[in-house]
Design an enzyme around this catalytic site. Structure first.
Site, PDB file in Angstrom:
ATOM      1  N   LEU A 160      -2.624 -34.309  -3.286  1.00 24.81           N
ATOM      2  CA  LEU A 160      -2.656 -33.926  -4.702  1.00 24.81           C
ATOM      3  C   LEU A 160      -3.459 -34.942  -5.506  1.00 24.81           C
ATOM      4  O   LEU A 160      -3.268 -36.153  -5.356  1.00 24.81           O
ATOM      5  CB  LEU A 160      -1.232 -33.831  -5.247  1.00 24.81           C
ATOM      6  CG  LEU A 160      -0.368 -32.772  -4.569  1.00 24.81           C
ATOM      7  CD1 LEU A 160       1.040 -32.818  -5.110  1.00 24.81           C
ATOM      8  CD2 LEU A 160      -0.970 -31.391  -4.764  1.00 24.81           C
ATOM      9  N   GLY A 180       0.027 -39.484  -4.276  1.00 24.79           N
ATOM     10  CA  GLY A 180      -0.370 -40.891  -4.116  1.00 24.79           C
ATOM     11  C   GLY A 180       0.629 -41.811  -4.791  1.00 24.79           C
ATOM     12  O   GLY A 180       0.902 -41.669  -5.974  1.00 24.79           O
ATOM     13  N   ASP A 184      -1.624 -47.309 -11.490  1.00 28.05           N
ATOM     14  CA  ASP A 184      -2.818 -48.163 -11.609  1.00 28.05           C
ATOM     15  C   ASP A 184      -3.371 -48.289 -13.015  1.00 28.05           C
ATOM     16  O   ASP A 184      -4.442 -48.877 -13.197  1.00 28.05           O
ATOM     17  CB  ASP A 184      -3.907 -47.642 -10.669  1.00 28.05           C
ATOM     18  CG  ASP A 184      -4.418 -46.265 -11.074  1.00 28.05           C
ATOM     19  OD1 ASP A 184      -3.659 -45.516 -11.716  1.00 28.05           O
ATOM     20  OD2 ASP A 184      -5.564 -45.943 -10.756  1.00 28.05           O
ATOM     21  N   ASN A 186      -4.999 -46.494 -14.774  1.00 25.54           N
ATOM     22  CA  ASN A 186      -6.368 -45.977 -14.854  1.00 25.54           C
ATOM     23  C   ASN A 186      -7.426 -46.917 -14.252  1.00 25.54           C
ATOM     24  O   ASN A 186      -8.610 -46.733 -14.469  1.00 25.54           O
ATOM     25  CB  ASN A 186      -6.717 -45.700 -16.325  1.00 25.54           C
ATOM     26  CG  ASN A 186      -7.668 -44.547 -16.463  1.00 25.54           C
ATOM     27  OD1 ASN A 186      -7.863 -43.796 -15.511  1.00 25.54           O
ATOM     28  ND2 ASN A 186      -8.275 -44.413 -17.616  1.00 25.54           N
ATOM     29  N   CYS A 192      -7.535 -41.568  -5.013  1.00 25.51           N
ATOM     30  CA  CYS A 192      -6.852 -40.696  -4.040  1.00 25.51           C
ATOM     31  C   CYS A 192      -7.768 -39.543  -3.619  1.00 25.51           C
ATOM     32  O   CYS A 192      -7.826 -39.182  -2.447  1.00 25.51           O
ATOM     33  CB  CYS A 192      -5.557 -40.150  -4.626  1.00 25.51           C
ATOM     34  SG  CYS A 192      -4.356 -41.448  -4.890  1.00 25.51           S
ATOM     35  N   LEU A 206      -2.821 -29.820  -9.686  1.00 26.45           N
ATOM     36  CA  LEU A 206      -1.818 -28.891 -10.214  1.00 26.45           C
ATOM     37  C   LEU A 206      -2.515 -27.935 -11.188  1.00 26.45           C
ATOM     38  O   LEU A 206      -3.460 -28.332 -11.868  1.00 26.45           O
ATOM     39  CB  LEU A 206      -0.717 -29.651 -10.958  1.00 26.45           C
ATOM     40  CG  LEU A 206       0.134 -30.611 -10.130  1.00 26.45           C
ATOM     41  CD1 LEU A 206       1.100 -31.371 -11.034  1.00 26.45           C
ATOM     42  CD2 LEU A 206       0.912 -29.862  -9.051  1.00 26.45           C
ATOM     43  N   LYS A 218      -4.798 -35.433 -17.948  1.00 29.65           N
ATOM     44  CA  LYS A 218      -3.895 -34.685 -17.063  1.00 29.65           C
ATOM     45  C   LYS A 218      -3.464 -35.442 -15.814  1.00 29.65           C
ATOM     46  O   LYS A 218      -3.113 -34.850 -14.815  1.00 29.65           O
ATOM     47  CB  LYS A 218      -4.550 -33.364 -16.691  1.00 29.65           C
ATOM     48  CG  LYS A 218      -4.729 -32.511 -17.937  1.00 29.65           C
ATOM     49  CD  LYS A 218      -5.620 -31.332 -17.733  1.00 29.65           C
ATOM     50  CE  LYS A 218      -5.940 -30.688 -19.063  1.00 29.65           C
ATOM     51  NZ  LYS A 218      -7.020 -31.390 -19.796  1.00 29.65           N
ATOM     52  N   LEU A 220      -0.668 -37.348 -14.177  1.00 27.10           N
ATOM     53  CA  LEU A 220       0.774 -37.483 -14.380  1.00 27.10           C
ATOM     54  C   LEU A 220       1.334 -38.588 -13.500  1.00 27.10           C
ATOM     55  O   LEU A 220       0.646 -39.077 -12.603  1.00 27.10           O
ATOM     56  CB  LEU A 220       1.457 -36.151 -14.055  1.00 27.10           C
ATOM     57  CG  LEU A 220       0.923 -34.930 -14.812  1.00 27.10           C
ATOM     58  CD1 LEU A 220       1.601 -33.663 -14.305  1.00 27.10           C
ATOM     59  CD2 LEU A 220       1.128 -35.080 -16.316  1.00 27.10           C
TER      60      LEU A 220
HETATM   61  N1  SAH Z   1      -5.909 -43.179 -10.136  1.00 30.11           N
HETATM   62  C1  SAH Z   1      -4.882 -42.538  -9.370  1.00 30.11           C
HETATM   63  C2  SAH Z   1      -3.847 -41.896 -10.256  1.00 30.11           C
HETATM   64  C3  SAH Z   1      -2.473 -42.041  -9.687  1.00 30.11           C
HETATM   65  S1  SAH Z   1      -1.311 -40.952 -10.428  1.00 30.11           S
HETATM   66  C4  SAH Z   1      -5.513 -41.563  -8.367  1.00 30.11           C
HETATM   67  O1  SAH Z   1      -6.532 -41.930  -7.792  1.00 30.11           O
HETATM   68  O2  SAH Z   1      -4.983 -40.497  -8.129  1.00 30.11           O
HETATM   69  C5  SAH Z   1      -0.198 -40.762  -9.044  1.00 30.11           C
HETATM   70  C6  SAH Z   1      -0.402 -39.546  -8.187  1.00 30.11           C
HETATM   71  O3  SAH Z   1       0.098 -38.390  -8.836  1.00 30.11           O
HETATM   72  C7  SAH Z   1      -1.817 -39.189  -7.813  1.00 30.11           C
HETATM   73  O4  SAH Z   1      -2.283 -39.921  -6.722  1.00 30.11           O
HETATM   74  C8  SAH Z   1      -1.699 -37.721  -7.461  1.00 30.11           C
HETATM   75  O5  SAH Z   1      -1.264 -37.544  -6.136  1.00 30.11           O
HETATM   76  C9  SAH Z   1      -0.604 -37.246  -8.405  1.00 30.11           C
HETATM   77  N2  SAH Z   1      -1.135 -36.561  -9.606  1.00 30.11           N
HETATM   78  C10 SAH Z   1      -1.134 -37.019 -10.884  1.00 30.11           C
HETATM   79  N3  SAH Z   1      -1.614 -36.088 -11.727  1.00 30.11           N
HETATM   80  C11 SAH Z   1      -1.922 -34.999 -10.963  1.00 30.11           C
HETATM   81  C12 SAH Z   1      -2.460 -33.716 -11.233  1.00 30.11           C
HETATM   82  N4  SAH Z   1      -2.773 -33.332 -12.476  1.00 30.11           N
HETATM   83  N5  SAH Z   1      -2.648 -32.850 -10.195  1.00 30.11           N
HETATM   84  C13 SAH Z   1      -2.323 -33.218  -8.934  1.00 30.11           C
HETATM   85  N6  SAH Z   1      -1.805 -34.428  -8.617  1.00 30.11           N
HETATM   86  C14 SAH Z   1      -1.605 -35.311  -9.604  1.00 30.11           C
END
Ligand code: SAH
Length: 314
Positions: A160, A180, A184, A186, A192, A206, A218, A220
């Site tokens: 995801l 993931g 972090d 941002n 990921c 999502l 977006k 989360l």
């Molecule tokens: N910079 C990071 C953000 C981590 S947020 C990255 O590279 O992804 C933590 C985790 O939540 C993400 O790794 C992802 O698996 C999930 N996530 C957060 N928002 C999402 C979204 N809108 N759709 C799908 N997965 C999401």
């Protein structure tokens, strides 16, 4: 006068006045931990008794909680939190990760049919933090020390990521959704997604844009993503699940125009079902934030202690 050499956890190092004060505070906190737990348990017991006498409900039914286990659940949806990002996080963010996983776990324990929740790459500092602060070993959770790719078939995995151009349409029980375990702020935008692409793992975001309008980015948090998926496995629509879980400050509204509702409430009720399906494609405007909490309380241990009380396994 301000500094002196002191032995801290077997390491001799000079401590400033401020550090000494902090250390003493921590030691005192640890020394009084058991005593505080006892008092809090008693207080909770009294509150529960009062609520019962008044015919009010006080949190989830503990007997029911014990029965709603992953092994007895009709929901076979596997969801993984990939904890392999330790090197990308500062200690305090690993602590936040622990807190978010605790929230996810608590939410999973409170539904009739919990999902099959995994933590992979469960070792190192993260494991240390969990074991120091929370009675994690009693949790009904699948712990794996291995990297997630070693635990599941590659073709079943869907990573995801808000950066993916693929969109989850319906949840598919034959798939393993990976979140993931990264807090972090941002700092590692798109990490990921990049890793999933490099490793030839399917990825998807999502369907936020498809169901709601969000004023902010977006990305989360781990527990928000988990609780949204959980809601859907329990029979909620994506829209209802988003509106319930995405905090009001993120400005989420129904696409039809009605305002959103609560902030960070647990998914407690809901019926069953577990519809499943695939990953479709584009229309992504990926707006990467950090997926973290807005305010970071000062003392991580205090924070973890606070959430301890909501742990159904304790
Ligand atoms: N910079 C990071 C953000 C981590 S947020 C990255 O590279 O992804 C933590 C985790 O939540 C993400 O790794 C992802 O698996 C999930 N996530 C957060 N928002 C999402 C979204 N809108 N759709 C799908 N997965 C999401």
């Amino acid at each position: 006068m301000d500094t002196q050499v002191e032995e801290v956890n077997g390491v001799k190092e000079p401590l400033s006045k401020k550090q000494k004060k902090k250390l003493m505070k921590k030691q005192k906190w640890l020394e009084t931990k058991q005593e505080r737990r006892k008092k809090e348990k008693l207080k909770m017991k009294q509150k529960r008794a009062v609520a019962k006498a008044q015919g009010l409900s006080f949190g989830p039914d503990r007997k029911k909680l014990k029965q709603c286990t992953m092994s007895g659940s009709s929901c076979k949806q596997q969801i993984v939190v990939d904890m392999s990002f330790e090197e990308f996080m500062m200690e305090k963010d690993i602590g936040k990760c622990a807190k978010q996983i605790h929230r996810s776990y608590s939410a999973n324990r409170r539904v009739d049919n919990p999902t099959q929740l995994y933590i992979t790459s469960f070792h190192g500092q993260f494991k240390e933090i969990l074991s120091k602060n929370i009675g994690y070993s009693n949790w009904d959770l699948h712990y794996r020390t291995e990297f997630y790719r070693e635990c599941f078939r590659k073709e079943d995995l869907v990573y995801l990521s808000s950066d993916s151009d693929n969109i989850i349409d319906k949840l598919d029980e034959s798939k393993v959704y990976v979140i993931g375990g990264l807090v972090d702020h941002n700092a590692h935008k798109g990490l990921c997604h990049k890793l999933a692409v490099e490793n030839g793992i399917q990825h998807a975001r999502l369907p936020i844009d498809e169901y709601i309008v969000m004023k902010t980015r977006k990305v989360l948090t781990i527990d928000q993503v988990f609780r949204i998926l959980l809601g859907v496995t329990q029979g909620k629509s994506w829209k209802d699940s988003f509106l319930e879980i995405i905090p009001a400050r993120k400005g989420a509204t129904d696409k039809d125009g009605s305002p959103d509702n609560s902030e960070e409430e647990q998914v407690e009720d809901a019926s069953k079902s577990s519809s499943c399906n695939s990953v479709s494609t584009p229309s992504a405007e990926t707006d990467v934030e950090n997926g973290n909490e807005v305010s970071a309380p000062k003392d991580m241990e205090t924070r973890l202690e606070n959430i301890e009380h909501t742990d159904p396994s304790l």
